[in-house]
Scaffold this motif. Structure first.
Motif, PDB file in Angstrom:
ATOM      1  N   PHE A  32       0.864  -1.371   0.046  1.00  0.00           N
ATOM      2  CA  PHE A  32      -0.053  -0.030   0.052  1.00  0.00           C
ATOM      3  C   PHE A  32       0.851   1.362   0.246  1.00  0.00           C
ATOM      4  N   HIS A  33       2.093   1.085  -0.025  1.00  0.00           N
ATOM      5  CA  HIS A  33       3.118   2.197  -0.234  1.00  0.00           C
ATOM      6  C   HIS A  33       2.715   3.320   1.048  1.00  0.00           C
ATOM      7  N   GLU A  34       2.562   2.479   2.189  1.00  0.00           N
ATOM      8  CA  GLU A  34       2.498   3.339   3.332  1.00  0.00           C
ATOM      9  C   GLU A  34       3.619   3.492   4.241  1.00  0.00           C
ATOM     10  N   THR A  35       3.925   4.551   5.128  1.00  0.00           N
ATOM     11  CA  THR A  35       4.877   4.592   5.880  1.00  0.00           C
ATOM     12  C   THR A  35       4.695   3.598   7.325  1.00  0.00           C
ATOM     13  N   ALA A  36       5.213   3.047   7.870  1.00  0.00           N
ATOM     14  CA  ALA A  36       5.491   2.300   9.161  1.00  0.00           C
ATOM     15  C   ALA A  36       6.102   3.059  10.037  1.00  0.00           C
ATOM     16  N   GLU A  37       5.392   3.977  10.919  1.00  0.00           N
ATOM     17  CA  GLU A  37       5.836   4.784  11.644  1.00  0.00           C
ATOM     18  C   GLU A  37       6.791   4.013  12.854  1.00  0.00           C
ATOM     19  N   ALA A  38       7.763   5.128  13.529  1.00  0.00           N
ATOM     20  CA  ALA A  38       8.657   4.252  14.551  1.00  0.00           C
ATOM     21  C   ALA A  38       7.890   3.708  15.591  1.00  0.00           C
ATOM     22  N   MET A  39       8.381   2.615  15.781  1.00  0.00           N
ATOM     23  CA  MET A  39       8.138   1.417  16.701  1.00  0.00           C
ATOM     24  C   MET A  39       8.798   0.897  17.556  1.00  0.00           C
ATOM     25  N   GLU A  40       8.883   0.845  18.954  1.00  0.00           N
ATOM     26  CA  GLU A  40       9.773   0.073  19.859  1.00  0.00           C
ATOM     27  C   GLU A  40       9.870  -1.294  19.513  1.00  0.00           C
ATOM     28  N   GLN A  41      10.915  -2.021  19.314  1.00  0.00           N
ATOM     29  CA  GLN A  41      11.144  -3.329  19.010  1.00  0.00           C
ATOM     30  C   GLN A  41      12.549  -3.769  19.797  1.00  0.00           C
ATOM     31  N   LYS A  42      12.631  -5.120  19.519  1.00  0.00           N
ATOM     32  CA  LYS A  42      13.993  -5.752  20.035  1.00  0.00           C
ATOM     33  C   LYS A  42      14.535  -6.525  18.828  1.00  0.00           C
ATOM     34  N   LEU A  43      15.862  -6.205  18.862  1.00  0.00           N
ATOM     35  CA  LEU A  43      16.715  -7.046  17.887  1.00  0.00           C
ATOM     36  C   LEU A  43      17.573  -7.742  18.750  1.00  0.00           C
ATOM     37  N   VAL A  44      18.161  -9.052  18.021  1.00  0.00           N
ATOM     38  CA  VAL A  44      18.945  -9.772  18.896  1.00  0.00           C
ATOM     39  C   VAL A  44      20.546  -9.785  17.893  1.00  0.00           C
ATOM     40  N   THR A  45      21.447  -9.202  18.146  1.00  0.00           N
ATOM     41  CA  THR A  45      22.835  -9.177  17.493  1.00  0.00           C
ATOM     42  C   THR A  45      23.188 -10.530  17.466  1.00  0.00           C
ATOM     43  N   TYR A  46      24.247 -10.535  16.302  1.00  0.00           N
ATOM     44  CA  TYR A  46      25.016 -11.668  16.060  1.00  0.00           C
ATOM     45  C   TYR A  46      25.623 -12.327  17.133  1.00  0.00           C
ATOM     46  N   THR A  47      25.889 -11.598  18.203  1.00  0.00           N
ATOM     47  CA  THR A  47      26.737 -12.158  19.456  1.00  0.00           C
ATOM     48  C   THR A  47      25.579 -12.591  20.483  1.00  0.00           C
ATOM     49  N   LYS A  48      24.229 -12.548  20.180  1.00  0.00           N
ATOM     50  CA  LYS A  48      23.194 -12.908  21.027  1.00  0.00           C
ATOM     51  C   LYS A  48      22.774 -12.066  21.961  1.00  0.00           C
ATOM     52  N   GLU A  49      23.157 -10.845  21.782  1.00  0.00           N
ATOM     53  CA  GLU A  49      22.828  -9.687  22.731  1.00  0.00           C
ATOM     54  C   GLU A  49      21.324  -9.129  22.546  1.00  0.00           C
ATOM     55  N   ILE A  50      20.587  -8.917  23.337  1.00  0.00           N
ATOM     56  CA  ILE A  50      19.311  -8.455  23.205  1.00  0.00           C
ATOM     57  C   ILE A  50      19.318  -6.775  23.260  1.00  0.00           C
ATOM     58  N   ILE A  51      18.935  -5.985  22.244  1.00  0.00           N
ATOM     59  CA  ILE A  51      19.046  -4.669  22.458  1.00  0.00           C
ATOM     60  C   ILE A  51      17.489  -3.981  22.185  1.00  0.00           C
ATOM     61  N   ASP A  52      17.290  -2.935  22.575  1.00  0.00           N
ATOM     62  CA  ASP A  52      16.105  -2.106  22.509  1.00  0.00           C
ATOM     63  C   ASP A  52      16.386  -1.134  21.122  1.00  0.00           C
ATOM     64  N   VAL A  53      15.305  -1.174  20.328  1.00  0.00           N
ATOM     65  CA  VAL A  53      15.606  -0.255  18.980  1.00  0.00           C
ATOM     66  C   VAL A  53      14.152   0.431  18.809  1.00  0.00           C
ATOM     67  N   GLU A  54      14.375   1.333  17.944  1.00  0.00           N
ATOM     68  CA  GLU A  54      13.313   2.052  17.382  1.00  0.00           C
ATOM     69  C   GLU A  54      13.184   1.826  16.063  1.00  0.00           C
ATOM     70  N   ILE A  55      12.312   1.044  15.209  1.00  0.00           N
ATOM     71  CA  ILE A  55      12.309   0.922  13.934  1.00  0.00           C
ATOM     72  C   ILE A  55      11.037   1.734  13.071  1.00  0.00           C
ATOM     73  N   LYS A  56      11.578   2.324  12.004  1.00  0.00           N
ATOM     74  CA  LYS A  56      10.688   3.177  10.881  1.00  0.00           C
ATOM     75  C   LYS A  56      10.924   2.481   9.710  1.00  0.00           C
ATOM     76  N   ALA A  57       9.864   2.504   8.792  1.00  0.00           N
ATOM     77  CA  ALA A  57      10.206   1.838   7.539  1.00  0.00           C
ATOM     78  C   ALA A  57       9.389   2.589   6.346  1.00  0.00           C
ATOM     79  N   ILE A  58       9.778   3.131   5.410  1.00  0.00           N
ATOM     80  CA  ILE A  58       9.068   4.008   4.493  1.00  0.00           C
ATOM     81  C   ILE A  58       9.368   3.175   3.015  1.00  0.00           C
ATOM     82  N   PRO A  59       8.370   3.418   1.969  1.00  0.00           N
ATOM     83  CA  PRO A  59       8.528   2.791   0.715  1.00  0.00           C
ATOM     84  C   PRO A  59       9.578   3.724   0.110  1.00  0.00           C
ATOM     85  N   TYR A  60      10.675   3.129  -0.685  1.00  0.00           N
ATOM     86  CA  TYR A  60      11.620   3.791  -1.513  1.00  0.00           C
ATOM     87  C   TYR A  60      11.506   3.177  -2.832  1.00  0.00           C
TER      88      TYR A  60
END
Length: 339
Positions: free
Chosen positions: A70-98
């Motif tokens: 739908f060519h919509e922007t996914a506004e900033a949202m708090e999520q969690k990532l797991v790094t390659y070394t298995k460390e869990i970090i808090d992040v804010e992720i935003k996605a826009i169509p390009y």
């Protein structure tokens, strides 16, 4: 100003991780910040899903579907990532169509908010302690005065009448008054006007461990003290009391044989002290309540010891973190900035 601007260098040094995903959710572009964020080599950064915390797979998929479909922007949202070394970090992720030629890609911005979340958690905990402290101080004052009067009359009665019960009454009153005084100390720490002095914390920890030697016939204590000569400016008496409480709790948490490990090191102008035990451990819901007056996982505990620990560390602009697994043990991480 030069005619040539190195946009690639600007993007690589951006504070946020920047990714481009194709319709198959594969990473087709990344900046250097992304590699640092995921703590991996370029050849390992292929699919964002590999680094997403499992709790966020579904919501991330839904957000990306709307970006692509739908060519919509996914506004900033708090999520969690797991790094390659298995460390869990808090992040804010935003996605826009390009749009690139005849294709739609997803431009992803990822901002590390781990320190921000930690600061918010610490502030929230400090606010709770302050609120509890105000209530506790008021109650302690109101209860201590009549108890002091009762103790005084009990002492007068002892001079006139001999009875075994009077000794018991006086002993129990002393315990109650001691608890109230401890409560006042942790709820109103400003009442303790102790000057900051140079302290070698390793030396104080050695002394505390020595004090418990007679109780350690079935418990092994291992110390790993680095940066022994580091001097810390702090309120010595309450700091020693705090570490005494932590080590005492570690000993009491061990049923039968066990091991306690105490570490000391300095990193980035912060003194780190880690005290871990192989004791009974705590449940997650119990960890959240640690440091609250009168909460204790011990049947006869008042919770005042750990409240004093949190209050003391807070006075020194430090942080306390707890890891614990029921049945396996507990680890306290104390971080004290060298001001």
């Amino acid at each position: 100003m030069t005619n040539h601007i190195d946009f690639q260098k600007i993007v690589d040094q951006a504070l946020s991780g920047i990714l481009l995903l194709d319709q198959n959710r594969k990473i087709v572009y990344y900046n250097q910040t992304s590699l640092q964020l995921f703590n991996c080599e370029p050849e390992k950064l292929k699919d964002l899903k590999d680094f997403l915390h499992p709790d966020y797979h579904e919501v991330c998929s839904q957000r990306l579907n709307r970006v692509f479909s739908f060519h919509e922007t996914a506004e900033a949202m708090e999520q969690k990532l797991v790094t390659y070394t298995k460390e869990i970090i808090d992040v804010e992720i935003k996605a826009i169509p390009y749009d690139l030629s005849d294709k739609t890609l997803a431009l992803i911005y990822i901002r590390d908010i781990t320190k921000q979340k930690l600061a918010e958690k610490l502030l929230s905990h400090n606010d709770k302690l302050a609120s509890i402290g105000q209530i506790s101080a008021g109650i302690a004052h109101e209860v201590r005065n009549p108890l002091t009067a009762v103790k005084g009359f009990t002492q007068l009665l002892k001079e006139q009448v001999e009875h075994n019960y009077l000794e018991t009454i006086e002993s129990e009153l002393d315990k109650a008054l001691s608890t109230l005084n401890n409560l006042l100390q942790v709820s109103k720490p400003d009442l303790i006007d102790e000057a900051r002095v140079p302290i070698r914390l390793c030396q104080e920890l050695d002394s505390i461990v020595f004090m418990f030697q007679e109780r350690l016939y079935n418990i092994e204590i291992h110390t790993d003290f680095k940066d022994r000569q580091q001097v810390f400016m702090g309120k010595k008496n309450i700091l020693v009391k705090a570490f005494f409480n932590l080590i005492k709790n570690a000993i009491e948490a061990i049923e039968g044989e066990g091991k306690i490990t105490i570490k000391h090191f300095v990193k980035d102008q912060v003194v780190h002290i880690v005290i871990s035990d192989t004791g009974v451990g705590m449940k997650k819901e119990e960890i959240r309540l640690v440091g609250t007056p009168f909460f204790s996982s011990k049947p006869d505990g008042t919770g005042m010891g750990l409240t004093q620990v949190f209050t003391t560390v807070q006075q020194h602009q430090g942080e306390v973190h707890i890891d614990s697994v029921k049945g396996k043990g507990t680890c306290f991480y104390i971080m004290l900035p060298i001001l």
